[in-house]
Write an enzyme that holds these catalytic residues in place. Structure first.
Site, PDB file in Angstrom:
ATOM      1  N   ASP A  35       3.421   3.553  -1.315  1.00  0.00           N
ATOM      2  CA  ASP A  35       2.147   3.137  -1.869  1.00  0.00           C
ATOM      3  C   ASP A  35       2.342   2.125  -2.997  1.00  0.00           C
ATOM      4  O   ASP A  35       1.547   2.053  -3.913  1.00  0.00           O
ATOM      5  CB  ASP A  35       1.338   4.338  -2.360  1.00  0.00           C
ATOM      6  CG  ASP A  35       1.977   5.009  -3.559  1.00  0.00           C
ATOM      7  OD1 ASP A  35       3.054   4.568  -3.997  1.00  0.00           O
ATOM      8  OD2 ASP A  35       1.388   5.967  -4.080  1.00  0.00           O
ATOM      9  N   HIS A  78      -0.964   2.688  -5.305  1.00  0.00           N
ATOM     10  CA  HIS A  78      -0.741   3.880  -6.114  1.00  0.00           C
ATOM     11  C   HIS A  78      -1.933   4.269  -6.983  1.00  0.00           C
ATOM     12  O   HIS A  78      -2.316   5.437  -7.029  1.00  0.00           O
ATOM     13  CB  HIS A  78       0.486   3.650  -6.981  1.00  0.00           C
ATOM     14  CG  HIS A  78       0.993   4.889  -7.638  1.00  0.00           C
ATOM     15  ND1 HIS A  78       1.378   6.006  -6.936  1.00  0.00           N
ATOM     16  CD2 HIS A  78       1.155   5.194  -8.937  1.00  0.00           C
ATOM     17  CE1 HIS A  78       1.771   6.933  -7.771  1.00  0.00           C
ATOM     18  NE2 HIS A  78       1.643   6.475  -8.985  1.00  0.00           N
ATOM     19  N   SER A  96       0.191  10.974  -9.639  1.00  0.00           N
ATOM     20  CA  SER A  96       1.448  10.357 -10.041  1.00  0.00           C
ATOM     21  C   SER A  96       2.337  11.337 -10.818  1.00  0.00           C
ATOM     22  O   SER A  96       2.650  12.398 -10.310  1.00  0.00           O
ATOM     23  CB  SER A  96       1.126   9.115 -10.873  1.00  0.00           C
ATOM     24  OG  SER A  96       2.287   8.432 -11.196  1.00  0.00           O
TER      25      SER A  96
END
Lengths: 691, 690
Positions: free
Chosen positions: A593, A646, A264
């Site tokens: 995602d 995610h 991320s």
């Protein structure tokens, strides 16, 4: 009468003995009754007698009655519970263990894989733990306790305002406020679980341990994710420490290069690090131009937010995301400000706006990447929210018809993803020529000083309070914003925040990368404004989930209540597209995602860095690995072993296997090169960027 | 209590029942008056009566049950509810109230040193390195056998001991090392926990470094300027480098700390065995690369400002002998005396001791704690540094007077105690003058004359390979000093000592320039290494005094059985007088409950004081003693003035010294030596070439 006497006698005897229960006594009575069942009088007497006898202890039993049974029930439950608990603990441990799915670690170990390259994990935003080192009196007793992450959220319920105060940063400096020191939790525990049972890195760590990884060749690069990247170095020496740690692991593991696994926001943090480490001091780490080539084998970006996420926009603009706005629509009152005077949103927004790092996630690359008023790279994306029901109920021929019809929709009801914020549904659909243009000059014309009428009306002020009614209206009148004009918009509604944060981040595209201005650290985390380091043997992976609708742009409206303390804008969750449209609840969805759209995650690896480009002068090999989302098939799977979402993707077995193979020495080609499910290549082609 | 309860209960029940019945009764009487059809009514009444008869009977049956089982439930329920209620009240209470109550009871608490010094304006200055000791560091599981499934990453040692209390044998299997290599057994990887969490608390609520860390934080320290040099304390020091690269990591982290703090040198705080570990580290880091860290000859001078050794067992601790010899110390021996069967082997087939002994003996690090320096330091058969030589009767009077006036050094009457005899078999042998003891040499007695059916003993111990004759021979030798104890250990556990001897040495060097002393096994023995060349460095020895510390033992041969440990501390032996140093088979001396003063203080008081051959560059040394005062009340917990080995880390005076040095003060600034015991006098009696 005699019976009464006898009864009395019996009573006396009983009270003297005091031990036989009254139940027994009543049994006696019944016997007597049986004997003289015809005698009405005596029965009457008896009733009287009973009444008499009942009268004297009456007061006590009445109180007993309720408490008693309550206690009894509680006691009963407790005992049963303990008994069961005891039994549970007595059982052999192996019996109770849920048969765990054999992770890829076990299988790869059998294949003979062993730990080779040291691994560095770089956590993303929000998932890292934060602990308190110095606080205000309200946080007494929390020294070195977690304020964030790791299941400390009980504290948030206990003293929410205190926690908010401690987690916020200083609005002007972007560092800790005076007298508060909140620091990242170091080590693997910093981000293995976010909350109890909610894994982040734990599954990956577990599997790596199976093939021989341990503390000396596995490192979690914990950093304070609230700060801007350069500030983590200024305040905590986080980058220096990461550098030293990588060098140490490189040396102590037999000069094996490091595999970095950022997730991320950690992806752009690591990008920043790669640039920082080769820059000479004082601004950089002084590792010299060959540092990356010498120390890093591969960067395996998981769910990379290279070009930002649209979610950050709605977060900064109105402190809401898709889910929050749904809840708001379901129960309009819950979050609203009047109730309990909580002002949840305002407080959360104020806190989020002190975090520089969120600004780093604003979409980068402007209209070139994210599309302008009328076109976007995702054009023609078919949203399949309702596809399932269609395909199930219809024959194949019908199916074709249906999708044809859907195409028809899409021509009419085309999602203009490029308009990242539009006010009202018409503004999001109409052609740009019919819309008033968003003119940044218009913002500057509107004076912000005309409005101290309601300046002091809230404790939890946000910068919205400093805006006048007029300018709030003006913003909405401008109708639609693209990623470029969005930045102007944010600069207008939150000038202080943007001034602070833009000293650390930049969101543009470099024309000429050799311009000396790009040596400044604020460009380092933007892949479109930095060159990758000169490390031809390095590999860059983009690994992300696809197949989940992901927020891409928003339809906004003015909030109905215009009190001074509220946030003046809201996602208009009443706006829905027709069947098959990508618009739902005021949010346009695209593939991704759930947090990062495919475009942001994949573009750099698919085009921006592919081959030798100006962003990648040494031709570092890039690989795209997409993982199609499959929801967990059974409850036993927990959050799924094939998830593409995610965070849950960190438990995706295919992804873990890829990482382990690379860590054990494989190259990108050996694990299969690209693995693409989405339209990322087509999208990238539509983006017209000089390479 | 329960009787009236049951009474009320049954009463209550019967009341409801008869209430029911009474209703019926009145109804029937009414119908009887109103209804002319008596016969029908009578029949109906009959039915009712039958019902009535049935109901109470059933209820009665129930009420009997009430009296025992349900009362318990009721009682438990009551207690639970009250508990929850109190808990609820406690949780809703503002946090300041407990503090307020404490203040009301004890008067205002003294500010912790961190707060006090912050008011004085002290700020974080030098980065601080903490080196935990034996046992206090956490260990976690990275790879385990089948029985430890699902415990990956959980703590095996320290913390709450994870879920291992449920599977003790599994735990023992994982925490033990391989008997031959001194590393993990195959298939098991247990590694030290890293970071400050490694040793801030040993078990929940039992602080180790937490108080020091909290006080450092008050003056501005945080994670970036603190480093916990965690290492696997079971391994021999050099093996931590071979397996985990622990020494390299410490070196790299210290360099990083110095670099990120603008060249400010680190202050090192080793505790307990960490002291020796750090000694080893300093030698290692300056040794050239393949065997050492290759930091160059001035690494320590460049990177270290001060070493503040806390509770330092520089010269070992007699406790380790008892642990090696029979896995018991004073407290365990006392417990055994109290409840002879409890810990004993045959009960429940647990064989606790032998399991523990076996585990303990696989830990190489424990060898580092065996007393070093032999008879020169620890005393011979008839003398010891702590006591006046008995035969010197001319001086006796003056000694008594000094003892009385000084008075503070002695915690018990040392008259006639031969501390030099670390192990004696029976009290007589402990007291008789050496000329009257006939000692039988045990070394040549062949072992294994009676091969005990050791195959029956499922736990392997080297004792099982000894025969009865060998055991007798050991006992016949009667008295052991710090020198001969090594021979004894070599005799009873040859394999074990062979492994230990390759990593540690316990002698005194005659010539420190002898090239053999470059070998790493000498590095942790202060009597066989030179300190680094760092004239600006400071070495502190901070230790507690005023607690009885094990100094010598009286042993007996255990009642023979096939699989037991053949020697035991003879807990029945007590001294003649009330204040005798001999209690329960243990001779106590002054110290911090674990480390005698002589071990903690000697190097700084004499061995390294000034320019000596052990300290060629003249590093300044300071002795700081902290007199033990038990906690004044329960609220103080483990005390702010404690001098005991681990609790010393919560001693406010010690923390203040540490903070001042970390903030930049020198040894002179904080007051130089601070001595309560007779350590200087004792050191003088030790005759060692400097």
């Amino acid at each position: 009468m005699a019976s009464v006497l006898r009864f009395r006698k019996l009573c006396y005897v009983e009270s003297a003995v005091k031990c036989t229960s009254v139940g027994y006594e009543s049994f006696e009575i019944d016997e007597k009754l049986d004997e003289k069942e015809e005698d009405v009088l005596s029965a009457n007497h008896f009733a009287l007698e009973i009444n008499k006898k009942r009268k004297q202890p009456k007061r006590q039993p009445k109180e007993w009655r309720c408490l008693d049974s309550c206690c009894w029930i509680i006691g009963y439950l407790c005992t049963t519970w303990w008994l069961l608990l005891f039994c549970y603990h007595c059982l052999p441990v192996t019996l109770l263990r849920v048969p765990e799915l054999p992770g890829p670690g076990v299988r790869l170990k059998r294949e003979g894989l062993t730990a080779l390259h040291p691994v560095v994990l770089v956590p993303g935003i929000v998932t890292g733990g934060l602990e308190l080192w110095e606080g205000r009196p309200c946080a007494d007793g929390l020294f070195r306790k977690r304020l964030w992450g790791g299941g400390s959220f009980t504290q948030i319920f206990k003293r929410p305002l205190c926690l908010l105060e401690h987690l916020s940063l200083h609005y002007e400096t972007g560092l800790d406020p005076q007298g508060i020191r909140v620091r990242a939790v170091p080590g693997l525990v910093g981000a293995d679980y976010f909350a109890p049972g909610y894994f982040v890195w734990a599954v990956l760590i577990e599997n790596l341990a199976k093939i021989g990884y341990e503390g000396k060749n596995l490192h979690m690069a914990a950093y304070d994710w609230r700060l801007s990247f350069q500030n983590t170095e200024i305040r905590d020496h986080a980058l220096t420490r990461l550098k030293s740690k990588i060098e140490l692991m490189y040396i102590s593991n037999g000069y094996k290069k490091v595999v970095a696994v950022p997730h991320s926001m950690g992806v752009i943090y690591f990008l920043h690090f790669l640039k920082w480490v080769e820059t000479p001091p004082p601004m950089g780490g002084g590792g010299g131009p060959g540092w990356c080539a010498k120390h890093i084998k591969a960067v395996m970006n998981i769910g990379p937010a290279f070009l930002g996420v649209p979610k950050a926009v709605s977060n900064l603009f109105s402190a809401e995301g898709k889910d929050v706005s749904y809840i708001r629509a379901m129960a309009p009152g819950v979050f609203d400000s009047e109730i309990l005077g909580l002002q949840t949103f305002e407080r959360v927004m104020r806190m989020a706006r002190t975090w520089d790092s969120i600004v780093s996630l604003l979409p980068k690359g402007g209209e070139v990447i994210w599309g302008n008023m009328d076109r976007s790279p995702e054009e023609g994306h078919v949203c399949d929210f309702s596809k399932k029901s269609h395909s199930k109920t219809s024959l194949t021929t019908n199916n074709i018809n249906n999708s044809d019809v859907k195409r028809g929709f899409l021509v009419k009801d085309l999602a203009n993803y490029g308009r990242i914020i539009s006010f009202g549904k018409p503004a999001s659909v109409l052609h740009s020529s019919k819309l008033p243009t968003a003119d940044s000059k218009e913002f500057s014309r509107t004076s912000t000083s005309e409005n101290f009428n309601n300046f002091s009306c809230g404790e939890a002020w946000t910068e919205y309070d400093e805006m006048s009614r007029q300018s709030i209206q003006n913003v909405a009148a401008d109708k639609a914003y693209t990623t470029t004009t969005l930045l102007d918009l944010l600069r207008f509604v939150a000038p202080k925040m943007m001034r602070r944060a833009e000293a650390h981040f930049s969101h543009g595209i470099a024309e000429n990368l050799d311009d000396p201005k790009y040596n400044h650290y604020k460009y380092w985390s933007n892949p479109l404004e930095t060159k990758l380091s000169d490390a031809p043997d390095m590999e860059i992976y983009c690994m992300y989930g696809v197949g989940i609708p992901t927020e891409r742009s928003y339809v906004y409206k003015l909030s109905p209540n215009s009190r001074c303390k509220s946030i003046p804008y809201q996602i208009d969750n009443s706006v829905h597209g027709e069947d098959g449209s990508c618009l739902k609840g005021g949010v346009y969805f695209a593939d991704g995602d759930e947090s990062v759209p495919v475009l942001s995650a994949g573009f750099m690896c698919a085009k921006g860095w592919r081959g030798r480009t100006r962003f990648n002068p040494s031709g570092i090999a890039t690989y795209i690995r997409e993982y199609r989302h499959k929801p967990p098939t059974s409850l036993m799977e927990g959050r799924g072993i094939e998830s593409g979402s995610h965070v849950d993707i960190m438990g995706n077995f295919a992804l873990i296997e890829d990482i382990m193979r690379v860590a054990a020495g494989a190259t990108g080609d050996e694990i299969g090169g690209d693995q693409i499910h989405s339209d990322i290549i087509k999208m990238s082609e539509r983006i017209n960027l000089g390479l | 209590m329960s009787k009236p309860l049951s009474f009320y209960r049954s009463y209550f029940l019967s009341k409801t029942m008869s209430f029911l019945r009474r209703r019926n009764g009145t109804d029937s009487s009414k119908t009887r008056v109103a209804d002319p059809n008596i016969k029908k009514d009578g029949a109906a009444d009959d039915d009712k009566k039958k019902d009535e008869y049935k109901i109470p009977q059933r209820r009665n049956y129930g009420s009997k049950k009430w009296s025992c089982w349900d009362n318990c439930c009721w009682f438990i329920g009551l207690i639970c509810s009250i508990w929850w209620f109190c808990l609820f009240l406690y949780n809703t209470m503002p946090d300041s109230i407990p503090q307020f109550v404490t203040m009301a009871i004890t008067g205002p608490l003294p500010d912790p040193p961190g707060v006090k010094l912050r008011k004085e304006g002290l700020m974080a200055n030098h980065p601080v390195v903490l080196v935990p000791g034996v046992v206090t560091g956490g260990l976690e599981l990275w790879e385990g056998r089948h029985c430890a499934e699902g415990l990956l990453g959980k703590r095996l040692w320290g913390g709450s001991f994870g879920e291992f209390y449920k599977r003790p044998l599994c735990w023992l299997e994982h925490i033990s090392l391989d008997n031959d290599t001194g590393f993990d057994p195959p298939g098991i990887r247990v590694r030290p926990v890293t970071g400050l969490v490694a040793a801030d608390y040993f078990a929940t609520g039992y602080f180790v470094w937490a108080v020091v860390i909290a006080n450092l934080a008050h003056i501005g320290y945080e994670e970036k300027s603190l480093y916990m040099a965690a290492y696997d304390w079971r391994l021999s020091f050099q093996n931590t480098e071979i397996r985990d690269q622990s020494l390299t990591r410490i070196k790299s982290n210290i360099e990083l700390l110095v670099a990120t703090h603008g060249g400010k040198k680190v202050v090192v705080l080793p505790h307990s065995m960490g002291v020796q570990y750090f000694l080893h580290f300093m030698k290692w880091v300056e040794t050239p690369a393949p065997r050492g860290g290759g930091g160059g000859p001035d690494w320590c001078a460049k990177h270290i400002k001060a070493i503040m050794n806390i509770g330092a067992p520089f010269l070992g601790s007699p406790k380790s002998i008892a642990l090696h010899f029979s896995i018991e110390v004073r407290d365990i021996a006392a417990l055994r005396a109290q409840a002879p069967g409890l810990l004993d082997k045959d009960v429940l087939g647990l064989q606790t001791f032998k399991h523990l002994m076996r585990m303990f003996r696989t830990w190489d690090a424990t060898f580092s704690m065996i007393p070093k320096g032999g008879e020169t330091i620890w005393g011979g058969l008839d003398w010891s540094p702590e006591t006046e030589t008995v035969n010197n009767s001319a001086k006796k009077g003056t000694d008594n007077s000094t003892r009385n006036t000084g008075g503070n050094g002695n915690i018990c009457n040392t008259k006639g105690v031969n501390y030099g005899r670390l192990i004696s078999f029976s009290k007589d042998w402990a007291e008789t003058h050496s000329s009257k003891i006939e000692r039988v040499d045990f070394k040549h007695v062949a072992k294994g004359d009676k091969l005990t059916n050791s195959s029956n003993c499922d736990i392997w111990l080297e004792y099982h390979e000894m025969g009865n004759r060998a055991i007798k021979a050991v006992a016949d030798h009667k008295v052991y000093t710090a020198g001969s104890i090594l021979d004894l250990l070599h005799y009873v556990a040859p394999k074990l000592m062979a492994r230990g001897a390759s990593h540690f040495s316990y002698g005194i060097a005659d010539d420190l320039d002898d090239p053999k002393y470059d070998e790493y096994k000498y590095w942790s023995n202060p009597l066989e290494t030179k300190l680094p060349n760092a004239p600006d460095m400071e070495i502190y020895s901070l230790y507690g005094v005023g607690l009885p510390t094990e100094r010598g033992y009286i042993y007996k041969v255990a009642p023979p059985s096939d699989c037991s440990i053949p020697f035991q501390i003879d807990t029945s032996v007590d001294g003649d007088s009330e204040d005798s140093c001999l209690k329960g088979g243990v001779f106590s001396g002054d110290g911090d409950e674990t480390v005698p003063i002589i071990s903690a203080g000697f190097m700084c008081a004499k061995g390294w004081r000034g320019k000596t051959r052990f300290n060629p560059s003249g590093i300044r040394t300071y002795n700081r003693e902290y007199k033990h005062a038990p906690p004044a009340n329960l609220l103080e917990g483990r005390g702010t003035q404690s001098g005991s080995h681990v609790d010393l880390l919560g001693n406010f005076a010690l923390i203040e010294d540490v903070l001042r040095v970390a903030a930049g003060a020198t040894g002179e600034d904080i007051g130089g030596d601070r001595v309560y015991s007779d350590i200087f006098k004792w050191s003088e009696r030790i005759n060692i070439k400097l």
